[in-house]
Design an enzyme around this catalytic site. Structure first.
Site, PDB file in Angstrom:
ATOM      1  N   LYS A  42      32.999  32.297  27.849  1.00 58.56           N
ATOM      2  CA  LYS A  42      31.744  32.663  28.556  1.00 58.56           C
ATOM      3  C   LYS A  42      31.967  34.042  29.306  1.00 58.56           C
ATOM      4  CE  LYS A  42      31.788  28.176  30.896  1.00 58.56           C
ATOM      5  NZ  LYS A  42      32.021  27.504  32.129  1.00 58.56           N
ATOM      6  N   GLY A  43      33.029  34.703  29.193  1.00 61.49           N
ATOM      7  CA  GLY A  43      33.311  35.851  30.194  1.00 61.49           C
ATOM      8  C   GLY A  43      32.412  37.320  29.504  1.00 61.49           C
ATOM      9  N   GLU A  98      34.385  41.289  23.541  1.00 54.95           N
ATOM     10  CA  GLU A  98      35.343  40.543  24.717  1.00 54.95           C
ATOM     11  C   GLU A  98      34.917  41.402  25.964  1.00 54.95           C
ATOM     12  OE1 GLU A  98      36.490  38.244  26.027  1.00 54.95           O
ATOM     13  OE2 GLU A  98      38.303  37.193  24.847  1.00 54.95           O
ATOM     14  N   ASP A  99      35.137  40.603  27.200  1.00 56.05           N
ATOM     15  CA  ASP A  99      34.926  41.130  28.533  1.00 56.05           C
ATOM     16  C   ASP A  99      36.230  41.814  28.727  1.00 56.05           C
ATOM     17  OD1 ASP A  99      35.987  38.639  28.361  1.00 56.05           O
ATOM     18  OD2 ASP A  99      35.494  38.412  30.645  1.00 56.05           O
ATOM     19  N   ASP A 102      43.943  40.510  28.331  1.00 58.53           N
ATOM     20  CA  ASP A 102      44.768  40.318  29.570  1.00 58.53           C
ATOM     21  C   ASP A 102      46.443  40.320  28.637  1.00 58.53           C
ATOM     22  OD1 ASP A 102      46.485  39.336  31.476  1.00 58.53           O
ATOM     23  OD2 ASP A 102      44.463  39.083  32.549  1.00 58.53           O
ATOM     24  N   LYS A 130      43.550  45.105  30.453  1.00 61.78           N
ATOM     25  CA  LYS A 130      44.472  45.258  31.313  1.00 61.78           C
ATOM     26  C   LYS A 130      46.007  45.417  30.371  1.00 61.78           C
ATOM     27  CE  LYS A 130      43.351  42.688  35.302  1.00 61.78           C
ATOM     28  NZ  LYS A 130      43.381  41.282  35.877  1.00 61.78           N
ATOM     29  N   PHE A 151      43.350  41.526  40.686  1.00 64.13           N
ATOM     30  CA  PHE A 151      42.645  40.395  40.656  1.00 64.13           C
ATOM     31  C   PHE A 151      41.126  40.696  40.703  1.00 64.13           C
ATOM     32  CE2 PHE A 151      41.322  36.198  39.873  1.00 64.13           C
ATOM     33  CZ  PHE A 151      42.193  35.400  39.916  1.00 64.13           C
ATOM     34  N   VAL A 152      40.481  41.160  39.260  1.00 65.71           N
ATOM     35  CA  VAL A 152      39.248  41.558  39.517  1.00 65.71           C
ATOM     36  C   VAL A 152      38.566  40.209  39.094  1.00 65.71           C
ATOM     37  CG1 VAL A 152      40.084  43.872  39.049  1.00 65.71           C
ATOM     38  CG2 VAL A 152      39.445  42.597  37.001  1.00 65.71           C
ATOM     39  N   ASP A 158      35.286  35.674  36.027  1.00 61.10           N
ATOM     40  CA  ASP A 158      35.299  34.557  37.014  1.00 61.10           C
ATOM     41  C   ASP A 158      36.689  34.461  37.686  1.00 61.10           C
ATOM     42  OD1 ASP A 158      36.429  33.617  34.534  1.00 61.10           O
ATOM     43  OD2 ASP A 158      36.358  31.600  35.683  1.00 61.10           O
ATOM     44  N   ARG A 164      30.703  35.502  38.609  1.00 62.19           N
ATOM     45  CA  ARG A 164      30.360  36.151  37.240  1.00 62.19           C
ATOM     46  C   ARG A 164      29.183  36.938  37.374  1.00 62.19           C
ATOM     47  NH1 ARG A 164      33.467  33.595  32.867  1.00 62.19           N
ATOM     48  NH2 ARG A 164      33.841  31.395  33.295  1.00 62.19           N
TER      49      ARG A 164
END
Ligand code: PRP
Ligand code: MN
Ligand code: MG
Length: 179
Positions: A42-43, A98-99, A102, A130, A151-152, A158, A164
């Site tokens: 969903k991101g 992609e958002d 990681d 990141k 932690f963003v 989310d 979100r």
């Protein structure tokens, strides 16, 4: 600013300016190629919506939902397809949207999958990266912002499905996720 947010890291204005830049580069890259632009749900849904408005060449859209985390906070290393694409990628110039990257696990599996389905090219645009958290060797072709290992949330990202809808990227107050 919402109460659970400690600090705004990237403002709405900064995000929109960056997306315009990315859109111009992608418009030049995909001129005459009718790319298949794939949103990783969903991101990536907000980034996808804003980005495609900044791309000026003809394209097609599709959506895919994948999960490598399940209920756990640690990646299982296996990407589960929750919703697959509607269309074939064979012979297509695919752009994955992609958002955030990681560990890199979600994207590395997705790229392999689309290559095995005989996409002509597979490229990645991510709004956030990141790199400090990477466990597999993976780099996006286009990156908006490099983030610190904090932690963003916001702009699609989310914490337990919340935040979100925030139009900016913010650092979550530690008491929210440590309690
Ligand atoms: C998040 C994020 C990326 C992925 C990045 O998705 O949106 O898709 O994790 O992490 P990785 O590089 O370690 O694989 P998530 O699985 O939380 O699902 P969501 O997009 O529905 O929030
Ligand atoms: Mn995601
Ligand atoms: Mg998530």
């Amino acid at each position: 600013m919402q109460n659970d947010i400690q600090e705004i890291l990237i403002t709405e204005e900064e995000i929109h300016a960056k997306i315009k830049e990315l859109g111009s580069k992608l418009s030049a890259e995909y001129e005459g190629r009718n790319p298949l632009v794939i949103c990783v749900l969903k991101g990536a849904f907000i980034f996808m919506a804003d980005l495609v408005k900044s791309i000026t060449v003809p394209l097609e859209l599709d959506f895919m939902a994948v999960s490598s985390y399940g209920a756990s906070t640690k990646s299982s290393g296996v990407v589960k397809i929750i919703k697959d694409l509607d269309a074939s990628v064979e012979g297509r110039d695919v752009l994955i949207v992609e958002d955030i990257i990681d560990s890199g696990l979600t994207l590395s599996h997705l790229i392999e999958l689309l290559k095995s389905r005989k996409a002509n090219t597979v490229r990645v645009v991510t709004l956030f990266d990141k790199p400090a958290r990477r466990t597999v060797d993976l780099q996006a072709d286009y990156t908006g912002f490099v983030l610190p290992d904090a932690f963003v949330v916001g702009y699609g990202l989310d914490y337990a499905e919340h935040y979100r809808n925030l139009p900016y990227i913010g650092i979550l107050k530690p008491e929210i996720y440590s309690s």
